[in-house]
Structures are given as C-alpha cells and as structure tokens.
Scaffold this motif. Sequence first.
Motif, PDB file in Angstrom:
ATOM      1  N   MET A   1       0.857  -1.166   0.000  1.00 23.14           N
ATOM      2  CA  MET A   1       0.000   0.000   0.000  1.00 23.14           C
ATOM      3  C   MET A   1       0.904   1.230   0.000  1.00 23.14           C
ATOM      4  SD  MET A   1      -2.965   1.121   2.678  1.00 23.14           S
ATOM      5  CE  MET A   1      -4.057  -0.209   2.330  1.00 23.14           C
ATOM      6  N   GLY A   2       0.764   2.032  -1.007  1.00 22.35           N
ATOM      7  CA  GLY A   2       1.631   3.193  -1.161  1.00 22.35           C
ATOM      8  C   GLY A   2       1.016   4.457  -0.586  1.00 22.35           C
ATOM      9  N   LEU A   3       1.744   5.524  -0.736  1.00 27.32           N
ATOM     10  CA  LEU A   3       1.323   6.821  -0.229  1.00 27.32           C
ATOM     11  C   LEU A   3       0.051   7.301  -0.919  1.00 27.32           C
ATOM     12  CD1 LEU A   3       1.981   9.179   1.644  1.00 27.32           C
ATOM     13  CD2 LEU A   3       3.353  10.155  -0.195  1.00 27.32           C
ATOM     14  N   THR A   4      -0.085   7.038  -2.195  1.00 25.95           N
ATOM     15  CA  THR A   4      -1.268   7.442  -2.954  1.00 25.95           C
ATOM     16  C   THR A   4      -2.507   6.731  -2.436  1.00 25.95           C
ATOM     17  OG1 THR A   4       0.111   7.821  -4.900  1.00 25.95           O
ATOM     18  CG2 THR A   4      -2.260   7.642  -5.265  1.00 25.95           C
ATOM     19  N   ASP A   5      -2.376   5.435  -2.127  1.00 22.89           N
ATOM     20  CA  ASP A   5      -3.512   4.683  -1.590  1.00 22.89           C
ATOM     21  C   ASP A   5      -3.955   5.255  -0.240  1.00 22.89           C
ATOM     22  OD1 ASP A   5      -3.477   2.995  -3.791  1.00 22.89           O
ATOM     23  OD2 ASP A   5      -2.159   1.521  -2.808  1.00 22.89           O
ATOM     24  N   MET A   6      -2.992   5.617   0.591  1.00 21.81           N
ATOM     25  CA  MET A   6      -3.327   6.194   1.899  1.00 21.81           C
ATOM     26  C   MET A   6      -4.055   7.533   1.726  1.00 21.81           C
ATOM     27  SD  MET A   6      -2.482   4.131   4.242  1.00 21.81           S
ATOM     28  CE  MET A   6      -2.556   5.174   5.677  1.00 21.81           C
TER      29      MET A   6
END
Length: 85
Positions: A1-6
């Motif tokens: 889970m990347g920063l964009t997903d968060m």
Amino acid sequence: MGLTDMRVIVTVVSFMVFLLIVFWAYSGRQKKRFDEAANLPFADEDMQEKTVAELQASNDDTNNDNTVTGQSANRATSEKETSHG
C-alpha cells in the motif's frame, strides 16, 4: 500500500464524515434544538437579567470562598510570625 492509496483512503473517509455531519445537522431531530439556538438573541430580557443575576451571584460566591481562604492563610502566617518572634 503506497502513499497514494493512503491519501485516497483518508480523502474518502473524510468525505464520509462530512456527509454524516451534514446529515446530522439537517435531520429532523435537530431542528427544534437549532431553532431554539437561533432565537437566543431575541430571548426575553427578563430571562437575560435572571441569567446575569445568577452569574453574578455565582461569581460573588466564588469570590467569598477565595476571601475566606485568603483570610485563613493570612491568620496562619501571622500565627507563625508571632510564635517565632
């Protein structure tokens, strides 16, 4: 889970919270309470005077309590000074 997903998750959750607040504010249960709050500036002057009198009495009681405590502290200090002197 990347920063964009968060970021997406936080945005979606924030939007859902916003929608819940809007739904709560415009629900029928809150109408009476909000109408009463909206009319507070136009309340009867007698009610305002009564509230002011109650607040002043409350403040006077608080001040009297502090004065009594202060007098007790002053007496204790003078007793210490006379016993040492």
